[in-house]
Design an enzyme around this catalytic site. Structure first.
Site, PDB file in Angstrom:
ATOM      1  N   TRP A 130       0.656  -1.321  -0.171  1.00 54.42           N
ATOM      2  CA  TRP A 130       0.047  -0.027   0.109  1.00 54.42           C
ATOM      3  C   TRP A 130       0.720   1.240   0.079  1.00 54.42           C
ATOM      4  O   TRP A 130       0.592   2.365  -0.511  1.00 54.42           O
ATOM      5  CB  TRP A 130      -1.040  -0.009   1.323  1.00 54.42           C
ATOM      6  CG  TRP A 130      -2.041  -1.181   0.727  1.00 54.42           C
ATOM      7  CD1 TRP A 130      -2.088  -2.300   1.578  1.00 54.42           C
ATOM      8  CD2 TRP A 130      -2.927  -1.378  -0.235  1.00 54.42           C
ATOM      9  NE1 TRP A 130      -3.110  -2.913   0.753  1.00 54.42           N
ATOM     10  CE2 TRP A 130      -3.670  -2.526  -0.315  1.00 54.42           C
ATOM     11  CE3 TRP A 130      -3.048  -0.376  -1.526  1.00 54.42           C
ATOM     12  CZ2 TRP A 130      -4.671  -2.761  -1.239  1.00 54.42           C
ATOM     13  CZ3 TRP A 130      -4.166  -0.785  -2.269  1.00 54.42           C
ATOM     14  CH2 TRP A 130      -4.787  -1.916  -2.466  1.00 54.42           C
TER      15      TRP A 130
ATOM     16  N   ASP B 249      -1.586   6.699   5.616  1.00 60.54           N
ATOM     17  CA  ASP B 249      -2.798   5.870   5.193  1.00 60.54           C
ATOM     18  C   ASP B 249      -2.873   4.813   6.386  1.00 60.54           C
ATOM     19  O   ASP B 249      -2.197   3.900   6.789  1.00 60.54           O
ATOM     20  CB  ASP B 249      -2.218   5.036   4.199  1.00 60.54           C
ATOM     21  CG  ASP B 249      -3.396   4.001   3.470  1.00 60.54           C
ATOM     22  OD1 ASP B 249      -4.415   3.987   4.069  1.00 60.54           O
ATOM     23  OD2 ASP B 249      -3.109   3.280   2.674  1.00 60.54           O
TER      24      ASP B 249
ATOM     25  N   LYS C 236     -12.601  -2.039   6.681  1.00 56.98           N
ATOM     26  CA  LYS C 236     -11.820  -2.948   7.367  1.00 56.98           C
ATOM     27  C   LYS C 236     -12.456  -3.084   8.804  1.00 56.98           C
ATOM     28  O   LYS C 236     -13.149  -3.740   9.486  1.00 56.98           O
ATOM     29  CB  LYS C 236     -10.076  -2.708   7.490  1.00 56.98           C
ATOM     30  CG  LYS C 236      -9.649  -3.112   6.228  1.00 56.98           C
ATOM     31  CD  LYS C 236      -9.348  -2.043   5.342  1.00 56.98           C
ATOM     32  CE  LYS C 236      -8.690  -2.249   4.117  1.00 56.98           C
ATOM     33  NZ  LYS C 236      -8.822  -3.761   3.315  1.00 56.98           N
TER      34      LYS C 236
HETATM   35  N1  PMP Z   1      -4.418   1.211   1.827  1.00 55.98           N
HETATM   36  C1  PMP Z   1      -4.667   0.168   3.017  1.00 55.98           C
HETATM   37  C2  PMP Z   1      -3.453   0.160   3.926  1.00 55.98           C
HETATM   38  C3  PMP Z   1      -5.518  -0.803   2.372  1.00 55.98           C
HETATM   39  O1  PMP Z   1      -5.385  -2.129   3.178  1.00 55.98           O
HETATM   40  C4  PMP Z   1      -6.283  -0.846   1.327  1.00 55.98           C
HETATM   41  C5  PMP Z   1      -7.245  -1.873   1.010  1.00 55.98           C
HETATM   42  N2  PMP Z   1      -7.001  -3.037   1.130  1.00 55.98           N
HETATM   43  C6  PMP Z   1      -6.070   0.279   0.306  1.00 55.98           C
HETATM   44  C7  PMP Z   1      -5.204   1.173   0.695  1.00 55.98           C
HETATM   45  C8  PMP Z   1      -6.716   0.484  -0.797  1.00 55.98           C
HETATM   46  O2  PMP Z   1      -8.272   0.814  -0.496  1.00 55.98           O
HETATM   47  P1  PMP Z   1      -9.514   0.977  -1.517  1.00 55.98           P
HETATM   48  O3  PMP Z   1      -9.631  -0.259  -2.043  1.00 55.98           O
HETATM   49  O4  PMP Z   1     -10.474   1.549  -0.509  1.00 55.98           O
HETATM   50  O5  PMP Z   1      -8.958   2.093  -2.580  1.00 55.98           O
END
Ligand code: PMP
Length: 364
Positions: free
Chosen positions: A104, A174, A198
Site C-alpha cells: 500500500w 494511510d 476494514k
Molecule cells: N491502503 C490500505 C492500507 C489498504 O488496506 C487498502 C485496501 N486493502 C487500500 C489502501 C486501498 O483501499 P481502497 O480499495 O478503498 O482504495
C-alpha cells in the site's frame, strides 16, 4: 446458508453483529422517519443527525483536536493517493517523503508521483516487506511537502507503533486497515485517511481527518470533487454522499463507544486476539513460518506460511469445516492471512488458534 461463519477476510470484512442487526431492523424505516436511510434526502434533518453523530463519535473516540476537520469522501483509499498529491504536493515546489513498507505504501507513491516529485526515505523491499524501520533511523527531509507512511500494511501483516517526529513537516498516514482499532495521537498528523471497509464500516466511504492549516496549502481551482477544502466547506456533501456507508460507519462508532467502551479497550481486545494467533504460530515454530519479523507483527493481519503449498491448501479446506473462512493469503506473500479486525469475535480467534495447534500436531 443462514448461519454466520467466522469471517477472516481482509476487507470488506466482518462487521459487529449488533450493527448488522440494527441496520436490519431499520431497513424499512428509521425510527420516527417512516423511510429507510436509503430513501431519504442527504440534506434531510434525519441524515444531518447521522452525519453529525458520526463526526462527533470519531472526534470523541480518537480525541481529535478542534483544529482538525473530519470529512467523508468516496473513491476509497486509492482516491486519497491522488487527492493528497493534488492538494499538498502539486505546485508546492517541494518533494514528498515516503516510507515504503509494503504493497500500500507503493500504491500510494505511484499515484502521488503523478502530481510531483517524491523521495523514498526507506524501502523494505529487500526482505519482501517483512519488517519496519525504527523511527529514529529515518532521515526525513525537513523541507518536504509532507512525509507519508502506512500504519498497517494489510497484505504483508506489519504494523507500526506510534509515529515519527516530523517537526514542521506535515505527517500523512494511510490508516486504512487499523483506523479505529486503537488510539492514535492525532495531533502529530497533518492528514489521516482511511477507507472504512476494514474496522470502521463498509466500502463506499473514506474518512479523512485534516488539520486546518493544511487546507490553505492546496492550490486554488482544484476540481471540486478532489479538493479537501470543498468537502470541509460543504460538510462532506458537495454532492450526494454515500449515505448508507455513513450510516453504518455511525453505527460502528456507536458500538465502539457504547458496547466496547472506547479505543483503549478495543486495542486491548485486539492485542489479546492477535496474541492468541501469534502464540499458536510460535508454539509450532517448526511448522508455521510467520512472514513478519516478530517486533513488526500486525494486530490486524497475521500472515504465515506452512511447510508446503499442499498443506496450505488443506489448512484452508479443513478450517472451513470449523466455519473459519477467507484465510488465504495474498498472492504476493502466499500462505495464510488471518485478518482479525475489531469485529472478529474472540471466540472466532480462539477457534482458529486451537485449530492451528491441532493442524500442526496432525501434519507436523
Ligand atoms: N491502503 C490500505 C492500507 C489498504 O488496506 C487498502 C485496501 N486493502 C487500500 C489502501 C486501498 O483501499 P481502497 O480499495 O478503498 O482504495
Amino acid at each position: 446458508m443462514t448461519q454466520r461463519v467466522f469471517n477472516f477476510s481482509p476487507g470488506p470484512a466482518v462487521l459487529p453483529l449488533p450493527v448488522l442487526e440494527q441496520a436490519q431492523r431499520e431497513m424499512l424505516s428509521l425510527p420516527g422517519v417512516g423511510m429507510s436511510v436509503l430513501e431519504i434526502s442527504h440534506r434531510s434533518k434525519a441524515f444531518d443527525a447521522i452525519l453529525a453523530e458520526a463526526q462527533a463519535s470519531i472526534k470523541q473516540l480518537l480525541g481529535v483536536p478542534d483544529n482538525y476537520r473530519i470529512v467523508f469522501l468516496q473513491g476509497g483509499a486509492h482516491l486519497q493517493f491522488t487527492m493528497l498529491g493534488m492538494n499538498f504536493l502539486q505546485g508546492s515546489g517541494k518533494t514528498a517523503d515516503f516510507v515504503l513498507t509494503g504493497t500500500w505504501g507503493n500504491a500510494a507513491i505511484k499515484e502521488v508521483q503523478k502530481q510531483g516529485p517524491t523521495r523514498v526515505v526507506w524501502d523494505g523491499k529487500d526482505e519482501n516487506y517483512s519488517y519496519l524501520p525504527a523511527w529514529s533511523e529515518l532521515k526525513l527531509n525537513p523541507d518536504a511537502a509532507f512525509a507519508h507512511f502506512t500504519s498497517n500494511e494489510t497484505i504483508q501483516g506489519i504494523q507500526f507503533v506510534g509515529e515519527p517526529d516530523t517537526d514542521a513537516v506535515p505527517l500523512v498516514c494511510d490508516c486504512s486497515s487499523d483506523f479505529l482499532s486503537r488510539p492514535i495521537d492525532v495531533e502529530r498528523y497533518g492528514l489521516i485517511y482511511a477507507c472504512a471497509q476494514k474496522n470502521a464500516g463498509i466500502a463506499g466511504v473514506t474518512v479523512a481527518i485534516v488539520r486546518d492549516d493544511m487546507l490553505s496549502r492546496a492550490p486554488k481551482n482544484l476540481p471540486g470533487m478532489l479538493d479537501y477544502g470543498n468537502f470541509v466547506k460543504n460538510d462532506s456533501r458537495p454532492n450526494t454522499p454515500p449515505v448508507f456507508a455513513i450510516y453504518i460507519l455511525n453505527l460502528v462508532c456507536r458500538w465502539l463507544r457504547d458496547d466496547i467502551g472506547g479505543l483503549a479497550k478495543m486495542d486491548a481486545l485486539n492485542r489479546h486476539k492477535a496474541n492468541l494467533v501469534y502464540s499458536a504460530i510460535d508454539d509450532s515454530a517448526s511448522f508455521y513460518r510467520p512472514h513478519a519479523r516478530p517486533d513488526c507483527r500486525s494486530q490486524m493481519n497475521a500472515t504465515f506460511r506452512l511447510p508446503s503449498e499442499e498443506l496450505e491448501k488443506s489448512f484452508i479446506d479443513d478450517a472451513k469445516k470449523l466455519q473459519l473462512y477467507d484465510l488465504k493469503g495474498h498472492r504476493s506473500v502466499g500462505g495464510i492471512r488471518a485478518s482479525i479486525y475489531n469485529a472478529m469475535p474472540l471466540i472466532g480467534v480462539e477457534t482458529l488458534a486451537s485449530f492451528m495447534r491441532d493442524f500442526a500436531k496432525r501434519n507436523g
